[in-house]
Design an enzyme around this catalytic site. Structure first.
Site, PDB file in Angstrom:
ATOM      1  N   GLY A  34      -8.348   4.451  10.259  1.00  0.00           N
ATOM      2  CA  GLY A  34      -8.802   3.220   9.853  1.00  0.00           C
ATOM      3  C   GLY A  34      -8.714   2.719   8.525  1.00  0.00           C
ATOM      4  O   GLY A  34      -9.451   1.892   8.192  1.00  0.00           O
ATOM      5  N   THR A  35      -7.779   3.352   7.409  1.00  0.00           N
ATOM      6  CA  THR A  35      -8.088   3.223   6.165  1.00  0.00           C
ATOM      7  C   THR A  35      -7.799   1.719   5.738  1.00  0.00           C
ATOM      8  O   THR A  35      -8.052   0.993   5.168  1.00  0.00           O
ATOM      9  CB  THR A  35      -7.232   4.089   5.350  1.00  0.00           C
ATOM     10  OG1 THR A  35      -5.909   4.385   6.081  1.00  0.00           O
ATOM     11  CG2 THR A  35      -7.995   5.608   5.621  1.00  0.00           C
ATOM     12  N   GLY A  36      -6.412   1.238   6.538  1.00  0.00           N
ATOM     13  CA  GLY A  36      -5.823  -0.085   6.107  1.00  0.00           C
ATOM     14  C   GLY A  36      -7.041  -1.060   6.640  1.00  0.00           C
ATOM     15  O   GLY A  36      -7.108  -2.280   5.909  1.00  0.00           O
ATOM     16  N   CYS A  37      -7.483  -0.976   7.798  1.00  0.00           N
ATOM     17  CA  CYS A  37      -8.667  -1.919   8.187  1.00  0.00           C
ATOM     18  C   CYS A  37      -9.760  -2.078   7.406  1.00  0.00           C
ATOM     19  O   CYS A  37     -10.080  -3.280   6.777  1.00  0.00           O
ATOM     20  CB  CYS A  37      -8.828  -1.515   9.412  1.00  0.00           C
ATOM     21  SG  CYS A  37      -7.678  -1.301  10.900  1.00  0.00           S
TER      22      CYS A  37
ATOM     23  N   LYS B   2       0.768  -1.238   0.100  1.00  0.00           N
ATOM     24  CA  LYS B   2       0.148   0.012   0.077  1.00  0.00           C
ATOM     25  C   LYS B   2       0.931   1.382   0.162  1.00  0.00           C
ATOM     26  O   LYS B   2       1.986   1.458   0.779  1.00  0.00           O
ATOM     27  CB  LYS B   2      -1.015  -0.102   1.280  1.00  0.00           C
ATOM     28  CG  LYS B   2      -1.834  -1.090   1.149  1.00  0.00           C
ATOM     29  CD  LYS B   2      -3.007  -1.181   2.580  1.00  0.00           C
ATOM     30  CE  LYS B   2      -1.917  -1.406   3.726  1.00  0.00           C
ATOM     31  NZ  LYS B   2      -2.805  -1.620   4.960  1.00  0.00           N
TER      32      LYS B   2
ATOM     33  N   THR C 285      -8.665   9.717   8.124  1.00  0.00           N
ATOM     34  CA  THR C 285      -7.559   8.648   7.379  1.00  0.00           C
ATOM     35  C   THR C 285      -7.618   7.607   8.662  1.00  0.00           C
ATOM     36  O   THR C 285      -7.090   6.515   8.457  1.00  0.00           O
ATOM     37  CB  THR C 285      -6.375   9.020   7.158  1.00  0.00           C
ATOM     38  OG1 THR C 285      -5.448   9.395   7.965  1.00  0.00           O
ATOM     39  CG2 THR C 285      -6.405   9.935   5.796  1.00  0.00           C
TER      40      THR C 285
END
Length: 276
Positions: free
Chosen positions: A213-216, A176, A211
């Site tokens: 929690g974007t990865g979750c 990412k 932003t």
């Protein structure tokens, strides 16, 4: 023996930590899965004391209880996919790996959460080593950000990162690029298999502080689309589209005093029901 046709939901399991502010972890995963039309279930690995400003404390759940949650779900409502997030300790990683093997889990998306958006460390060094040895070989897709990929591999070169992750047993890798310094674009790198060509997935950067929690959210979206039957590359593309729209929809909304959440519910759909 007479059989009866049954209607059931498409399901997914999140194995992750709880975020008391609701923007990341288990809470973000359930919101994402629900918005995409997948029935979400959970195995909670840790309780965090956090809000949009930062994490102030973390309490791990007993690894036997974590494994018990996974076994309970598989013993009754078998997930069509699994998303793995924060794991806290090496003992928890071992328990999760054993439970996934025991239950013959499929469609596993591993988001190796190590540091929160606010910079708090969420996994110790021993746990990181155990993730490499036990969970990477089980994963359908691993989704590290730039810092996580560097910690896992010891290099900041993307080609070397992919090669190293493959040596650890990973099959498909999504590096990412949302945390990069590129002001106009976020570029992710997808290597779907050892034999496939590496693909650059670029999207316009959304300028917002929201932003958290974007990865979750991205990893649980990809897991949801895998559960719905999409092939890996299509699931990744649809997952990226979902997080892009969630970021845009929540960009100008004030929630808390730090990094606010994305808008998971920008266009929710009903649970997907199939005949079986």
């Amino acid at each position: 023996m007479q059989t009866t046709d049954m209607r059931r939901y498409i399901t997914a399991l999140s194995i992750a930590g709880s975020d008391s502010s609701g923007g990341a972890g288990i809470q973000a995963d359930i919101k994402t899965m629900s918005a995409i039309g997948v029935y979400g279930m959970t195995a909670i690995t840790a309780i965090t004391v956090q809000n949009t400003i930062g994490v102030t404390a973390v309490q791990g759940i007993n690894p036997d209880i974590v494994a018990g949650q996974i076994d309970a779900v598989y013993g009754d409502i078998r997930p069509n996919a699994v998303k793995i997030g924060m794991l806290f300790s090496a003992e928890t990683v071992e328990a999760v790996a054993d439970a996934l093997i025991r239950n013959n889990a499929r469609n596993i998306v591993l988001d190796p959460v190590m540091v929160s958006t606010s910079g708090s460390k969420l996994m110790d060094d021993e746990a990181i080593d155990t993730v490499k040895s036990r969970l990477l070989p089980l994963s359908t897709l691993v989704t590290p950000n730039e810092e996580e990929a560097k910690v896992l591999t010891g290099t900041d070169n993307s080609e070397e990162q992919i090669r190293a992750l493959r040596e650890f047993g990973a099959t498909a890798i999504l590096l990412k690029g949302g945390d990069s310094s590129n002001p106009s674009q976020s570029v992710d790198i997808l290597s779907a298999s050892p034999a496939s060509t590496t693909v650059l997935l670029a999207s316009d950067r959304v300028h917002t502080v929201n932003t958290h929690g974007t990865g979750c959210t991205l990893s649980s979206a990809i897991a949801s689309y895998l559960a719905l039957g999409y092939p890996l590359e299509k699931a990744v593309l649809k997952g990226k589209s979902y997080i892009d729209q969630a970021l845009k929809s929540g960009a100008d909304i004030s929630t808390g005093h730090g990094h606010g959440p994305v808008n998971h519910m920008f266009a929710p759909v009903p649970y997907t029901i199939i005949e079986s």
